[in-house]
Write a protein that holds these residues in place. Structure first.
Motif, PDB file in Angstrom:
ATOM      1  N   ASP A 117       4.313 -47.651  49.493  1.00 52.26           N
ATOM      2  CA  ASP A 117       5.410 -47.473  48.665  1.00 52.26           C
ATOM      3  C   ASP A 117       5.156 -46.269  47.625  1.00 52.26           C
ATOM      4  OD1 ASP A 117       6.589 -49.737  49.966  1.00 52.26           O
ATOM      5  OD2 ASP A 117       5.975 -51.122  48.308  1.00 52.26           O
ATOM      6  N   TYR A 118       4.020 -46.173  47.009  1.00 57.81           N
ATOM      7  CA  TYR A 118       3.592 -44.990  46.271  1.00 57.81           C
ATOM      8  C   TYR A 118       4.085 -43.744  46.853  1.00 57.81           C
ATOM      9  CZ  TYR A 118       0.826 -42.119  43.385  1.00 57.81           C
ATOM     10  OH  TYR A 118       0.317 -41.005  42.327  1.00 57.81           O
ATOM     11  N   VAL A 119       3.649 -43.641  48.256  1.00 61.90           N
ATOM     12  CA  VAL A 119       3.908 -42.339  49.104  1.00 61.90           C
ATOM     13  C   VAL A 119       5.453 -42.119  48.957  1.00 61.90           C
ATOM     14  CG1 VAL A 119       3.789 -41.277  51.243  1.00 61.90           C
ATOM     15  CG2 VAL A 119       1.783 -42.479  50.450  1.00 61.90           C
ATOM     16  N   LYS A 120       6.210 -42.972  49.253  1.00 65.75           N
ATOM     17  CA  LYS A 120       7.734 -43.024  49.541  1.00 65.75           C
ATOM     18  C   LYS A 120       8.156 -42.632  48.232  1.00 65.75           C
ATOM     19  CE  LYS A 120       8.179 -46.385  53.108  1.00 65.75           C
ATOM     20  NZ  LYS A 120       8.271 -47.758  53.398  1.00 65.75           N
ATOM     21  N   LYS A 121       7.780 -43.187  47.083  1.00 65.11           N
ATOM     22  CA  LYS A 121       8.324 -42.708  45.967  1.00 65.11           C
ATOM     23  C   LYS A 121       8.180 -41.473  45.249  1.00 65.11           C
ATOM     24  CE  LYS A 121       9.123 -47.075  43.554  1.00 65.11           C
ATOM     25  NZ  LYS A 121       8.601 -47.851  42.543  1.00 65.11           N
ATOM     26  N   LEU A 126       9.549 -35.621  44.660  1.00 57.93           N
ATOM     27  CA  LEU A 126       9.269 -34.160  44.873  1.00 57.93           C
ATOM     28  C   LEU A 126      10.132 -33.489  45.946  1.00 57.93           C
ATOM     29  CD1 LEU A 126       5.456 -34.209  45.035  1.00 57.93           C
ATOM     30  CD2 LEU A 126       6.956 -33.768  43.210  1.00 57.93           C
ATOM     31  N   GLU A 127      10.970 -34.388  46.725  1.00 59.35           N
ATOM     32  CA  GLU A 127      11.815 -33.639  47.632  1.00 59.35           C
ATOM     33  C   GLU A 127      13.241 -33.424  46.703  1.00 59.35           C
ATOM     34  OE1 GLU A 127      12.707 -36.486  50.786  1.00 59.35           O
ATOM     35  OE2 GLU A 127      10.816 -35.735  52.052  1.00 59.35           O
ATOM     36  N   TYR A 128      13.320 -34.347  45.901  1.00 61.42           N
ATOM     37  CA  TYR A 128      14.630 -34.053  44.910  1.00 61.42           C
ATOM     38  C   TYR A 128      14.366 -32.824  44.138  1.00 61.42           C
ATOM     39  CZ  TYR A 128      17.901 -34.219  41.071  1.00 61.42           C
ATOM     40  OH  TYR A 128      18.691 -33.806  40.112  1.00 61.42           O
ATOM     41  N   TRP A 129      13.376 -32.521  43.504  1.00 61.55           N
ATOM     42  CA  TRP A 129      12.946 -31.659  42.490  1.00 61.55           C
ATOM     43  C   TRP A 129      12.608 -30.348  43.140  1.00 61.55           C
ATOM     44  CZ3 TRP A 129      14.908 -31.706  38.141  1.00 61.55           C
ATOM     45  CH2 TRP A 129      15.048 -32.901  37.459  1.00 61.55           C
TER      46      TRP A 129
END
Length: 145
Positions: A117-121, A126-129
């Motif tokens: 879950d940490y990896v996904k968040k 980072l994909e967004y930014w």
């Protein structure tokens, strides 16, 4: 096209720092990470204005200068206030969340217990930014408008 980000990661827990770097490696991200152990050291890094990160990811509970104190100093600086600041913390206290958004954060992420879950968040953040439109300031560094 995704950008390579310059990330200021402010975290006093060495294990959390290692976990964040491990996730970047797992996801094959080449983002540059500047680490700081607390808000005081981060302010020192930012004050010289030689390193202006694209985003700041920080914990709330830190020694010397905590996350909220750091954010207050950051948002009072005319150049630095535009840097997106994302909280990454174990605190899901509504008072903390409210105070951080009141100061002007770009996001608030509660650290999940499960590593996946940490990896996904982190991946989503980072994909967004890395695709978010950033502007170039007078120091030839990217910052949010």
């Amino acid at each position: 096209m995704s950008k390579i980000l310059k990330i200021l990661f402010i975290e006093d827990d060495v294990i959390e720092m290692m976990k964040f770097i491990r996730v970047l490696n797992l996801l094959n991200y080449n983002h540059e990470v500047i680490d700081s152990k607390n808000g005081f050291d981060a302010i020192q890094i930012l004050t010289i204005k030689e390193i202006i990160p694209d985003i700041i990811i920080l914990d709330l509970n830190m020694p010397k200068v905590n996350g909220i104190e750091f954010l207050t100093l950051l948002k009072n600086d005319e150049l630095l206030k535009y840097i997106p600041a994302i909280i990454l913390t174990t605190s899901n206290n509504p008072t903390d969340i409210y105070e951080c958004y009141k100061i002007g954060i770009a996001g608030y992420i509660v650290k999940p217990l499960k590593y996946d879950d940490y990896v996904k968040k982190i991946q989503k953040t980072l994909e967004y930014w890395s695709v978010n439109e950033l502007i170039i300031n007078e120091n030839n560094q990217c910052t949010e408008l």
